[in-house]
Design a protein around this motif. Sequence first.
Motif, PDB file in Angstrom:
ATOM      1  N   VAL A   1      13.756  -7.897  -0.109  1.00 45.28           N
ATOM      2  CA  VAL A   1      13.730  -7.049   1.088  1.00 45.28           C
ATOM      3  C   VAL A   1      12.818  -7.681   2.125  1.00 45.28           C
ATOM      4  O   VAL A   1      11.861  -8.367   1.796  1.00 45.28           O
ATOM      5  CB  VAL A   1      13.227  -5.619   0.770  1.00 45.28           C
ATOM      6  N   LYS A   2      13.150  -7.436   3.393  1.00 41.40           N
ATOM      7  CA  LYS A   2      12.294  -7.889   4.478  1.00 41.40           C
ATOM      8  C   LYS A   2      11.280  -6.791   4.759  1.00 41.40           C
ATOM      9  O   LYS A   2      11.449  -5.657   4.352  1.00 41.40           O
ATOM     10  CB  LYS A   2      13.140  -8.162   5.719  1.00 41.40           C
ATOM     11  N   LYS A   3      10.242  -7.136   5.484  1.00 39.69           N
ATOM     12  CA  LYS A   3       9.222  -6.136   5.799  1.00 39.69           C
ATOM     13  C   LYS A   3       9.680  -5.283   6.983  1.00 39.69           C
ATOM     14  O   LYS A   3       9.095  -5.284   8.048  1.00 39.69           O
ATOM     15  CB  LYS A   3       7.893  -6.799   6.097  1.00 39.69           C
ATOM     16  N   SER A   4      10.784  -4.579   6.764  1.00 41.12           N
ATOM     17  CA  SER A   4      11.266  -3.610   7.742  1.00 41.12           C
ATOM     18  C   SER A   4      11.213  -2.253   7.053  1.00 41.12           C
ATOM     19  O   SER A   4      10.650  -2.132   5.978  1.00 41.12           O
ATOM     20  CB  SER A   4      12.680  -3.973   8.185  1.00 41.12           C
ATOM     21  N   SER A   5      11.791  -1.243   7.641  1.00 40.79           N
ATOM     22  CA  SER A   5      11.645   0.101   7.078  1.00 40.79           C
ATOM     23  C   SER A   5      12.320   0.192   5.703  1.00 40.79           C
ATOM     24  O   SER A   5      13.489  -0.130   5.540  1.00 40.79           O
ATOM     25  CB  SER A   5      12.226   1.137   8.030  1.00 40.79           C
ATOM     26  N   ILE A   6      11.520   0.635   4.733  1.00 42.63           N
ATOM     27  CA  ILE A   6      11.967   0.721   3.341  1.00 42.63           C
ATOM     28  C   ILE A   6      11.719   2.142   2.863  1.00 42.63           C
ATOM     29  O   ILE A   6      10.657   2.715   3.116  1.00 42.63           O
ATOM     30  CB  ILE A   6      11.192  -0.266   2.449  1.00 42.63           C
ATOM     31  N   LEU A   7      12.694   2.692   2.160  1.00 40.56           N
ATOM     32  CA  LEU A   7      12.543   4.004   1.539  1.00 40.56           C
ATOM     33  C   LEU A   7      12.422   3.802   0.037  1.00 40.56           C
ATOM     34  O   LEU A   7      13.333   3.278  -0.600  1.00 40.56           O
ATOM     35  CB  LEU A   7      13.739   4.899   1.868  1.00 40.56           C
ATOM     36  N   LEU A   8      11.288   4.187  -0.513  1.00 41.93           N
ATOM     37  CA  LEU A   8      11.048   4.087  -1.951  1.00 41.93           C
ATOM     38  C   LEU A   8      11.276   5.466  -2.550  1.00 41.93           C
ATOM     39  O   LEU A   8      10.603   6.430  -2.169  1.00 41.93           O
ATOM     40  CB  LEU A   8       9.620   3.605  -2.224  1.00 41.93           C
TER      41      LEU A   8
ATOM     42  N   LYS B   1      -3.258  -0.515  -6.397  1.00 40.80           N
ATOM     43  CA  LYS B   1      -3.838  -0.825  -5.093  1.00 40.80           C
ATOM     44  C   LYS B   1      -2.719  -1.235  -4.145  1.00 40.80           C
ATOM     45  O   LYS B   1      -1.624  -1.601  -4.567  1.00 40.80           O
ATOM     46  CB  LYS B   1      -4.839  -1.984  -5.212  1.00 40.80           C
ATOM     47  N   THR B   2      -3.019  -1.227  -2.859  1.00 43.19           N
ATOM     48  CA  THR B   2      -2.027  -1.597  -1.849  1.00 43.19           C
ATOM     49  C   THR B   2      -1.647  -3.074  -1.971  1.00 43.19           C
ATOM     50  O   THR B   2      -0.487  -3.437  -1.747  1.00 43.19           O
ATOM     51  CB  THR B   2      -2.577  -1.291  -0.447  1.00 43.19           C
ATOM     52  N   LYS B   3      -2.595  -3.939  -2.333  1.00 42.10           N
ATOM     53  CA  LYS B   3      -2.287  -5.365  -2.511  1.00 42.10           C
ATOM     54  C   LYS B   3      -1.256  -5.556  -3.625  1.00 42.10           C
ATOM     55  O   LYS B   3      -0.346  -6.370  -3.503  1.00 42.10           O
ATOM     56  CB  LYS B   3      -3.558  -6.153  -2.840  1.00 42.10           C
ATOM     57  N   GLU B   4      -1.411  -4.793  -4.704  1.00 40.41           N
ATOM     58  CA  GLU B   4      -0.450  -4.869  -5.815  1.00 40.41           C
ATOM     59  C   GLU B   4       0.935  -4.405  -5.345  1.00 40.41           C
ATOM     60  O   GLU B   4       1.952  -4.996  -5.706  1.00 40.41           O
ATOM     61  CB  GLU B   4      -0.924  -3.991  -6.980  1.00 40.41           C
ATOM     62  N   ALA B   5       0.954  -3.370  -4.530  1.00 50.06           N
ATOM     63  CA  ALA B   5       2.232  -2.859  -4.014  1.00 50.06           C
ATOM     64  C   ALA B   5       2.903  -3.897  -3.114  1.00 50.06           C
ATOM     65  O   ALA B   5       4.120  -4.084  -3.167  1.00 50.06           O
ATOM     66  CB  ALA B   5       1.998  -1.560  -3.253  1.00 50.06           C
ATOM     67  N   GLU B   6       2.093  -4.600  -2.312  1.00 47.43           N
ATOM     68  CA  GLU B   6       2.657  -5.636  -1.439  1.00 47.43           C
ATOM     69  C   GLU B   6       3.204  -6.810  -2.267  1.00 47.43           C
ATOM     70  O   GLU B   6       4.256  -7.359  -1.944  1.00 47.43           O
ATOM     71  CB  GLU B   6       1.597  -6.131  -0.455  1.00 47.43           C
ATOM     72  N   LYS B   7       2.494  -7.178  -3.319  1.00 44.13           N
ATOM     73  CA  LYS B   7       2.985  -8.234  -4.205  1.00 44.13           C
ATOM     74  C   LYS B   7       4.307  -7.824  -4.852  1.00 44.13           C
ATOM     75  O   LYS B   7       5.231  -8.633  -4.980  1.00 44.13           O
ATOM     76  CB  LYS B   7       1.959  -8.540  -5.302  1.00 44.13           C
TER      77      LYS B   7
ATOM     78  N   TYR C   1      -0.093   6.593  -3.795  1.00 46.02           N
ATOM     79  CA  TYR C   1      -1.337   6.150  -3.150  1.00 46.02           C
ATOM     80  C   TYR C   1      -1.316   4.650  -2.855  1.00 46.02           C
ATOM     81  O   TYR C   1      -1.836   4.203  -1.842  1.00 46.02           O
ATOM     82  CB  TYR C   1      -2.550   6.476  -4.018  1.00 46.02           C
ATOM     83  N   SER C   2      -0.714   3.874  -3.739  1.00 40.43           N
ATOM     84  CA  SER C   2      -0.712   2.424  -3.518  1.00 40.43           C
ATOM     85  C   SER C   2       0.248   2.015  -2.399  1.00 40.43           C
ATOM     86  O   SER C   2       0.023   1.014  -1.737  1.00 40.43           O
ATOM     87  CB  SER C   2      -0.377   1.688  -4.810  1.00 40.43           C
ATOM     88  N   PHE C   3       1.295   2.804  -2.152  1.00 38.41           N
ATOM     89  CA  PHE C   3       2.263   2.448  -1.107  1.00 38.41           C
ATOM     90  C   PHE C   3       1.999   3.127   0.231  1.00 38.41           C
ATOM     91  O   PHE C   3       2.573   2.740   1.235  1.00 38.41           O
ATOM     92  CB  PHE C   3       3.686   2.804  -1.557  1.00 38.41           C
ATOM     93  N   ARG C   4       1.142   4.142   0.273  1.00 39.67           N
ATOM     94  CA  ARG C   4       1.053   4.939   1.499  1.00 39.67           C
ATOM     95  C   ARG C   4       0.362   4.231   2.661  1.00 39.67           C
ATOM     96  O   ARG C   4       0.545   4.618   3.797  1.00 39.67           O
ATOM     97  CB  ARG C   4       0.364   6.273   1.224  1.00 39.67           C
ATOM     98  N   ASN C   5      -0.409   3.182   2.412  1.00 40.61           N
ATOM     99  CA  ASN C   5      -1.054   2.454   3.509  1.00 40.61           C
ATOM    100  C   ASN C   5      -0.134   1.435   4.165  1.00 40.61           C
ATOM    101  O   ASN C   5      -0.486   0.872   5.188  1.00 40.61           O
ATOM    102  CB  ASN C   5      -2.324   1.742   3.015  1.00 40.61           C
TER     103      ASN C   5
END
Length: 187
Positions: A124-131, A111-117, A145-149
């Motif tokens: 890293v700061k919440k700036s542009s990140i390339l995974l 899920k997106t919450k898991e990705a944010e955790k 799918y978990s990171f795309r939002n």
Amino acid sequence: MEQIEVINHKGEIVSKQPLNNKIWKSQFSREVEGVDEKPHPQKGTGRARSGSPYNPQNRGGGITFGPTGQENRSLDINKKFKQSVFQSLLGEKMRKKEIIIVDKIAFANYKTKEAEKFLDFLPVKKSSILLVLSNKEENKEKIIYSFRNLSYIEVSNSKLVNFSQVLSSNYLVFTHSAFSEIEKRLS
């Protein structure tokens, strides 16, 4: 350091070239629309004969040697040059400590919450990140799918990552297998 900046600048220009590839086209005399009649009679006026008001010498007429829209304005880079740009960018990111290598990405629920955790644990700061994920990553689609939002994250494949993506992102997060694939690609 100057050489790296020049290489990065050339690489950036070429990577943005498809965005700037505009097509210009001018109209020739046969393409100008309007009433196609002679501007004055052929004989009896004392003036030179004139067939169409849209000839290039007349005001409002067509353009003689203008752009046709068929010109190739694309710029190309040699493979070795691309490779050197990519290597220099990765080296620069390493020096600035903007590259993070993770063993693998696994969540209980994708899920997106898991990705944010997961991102909160990384430095890293919440700036542009390339995974960057490897080609044969486990649960690759679920991870995407978990990171795309998350708007500040771009997910890419290790085979497809290029220097424009590296330039535009502040931090690079690699899985271990993705980093080894990029090392093979660059050696």
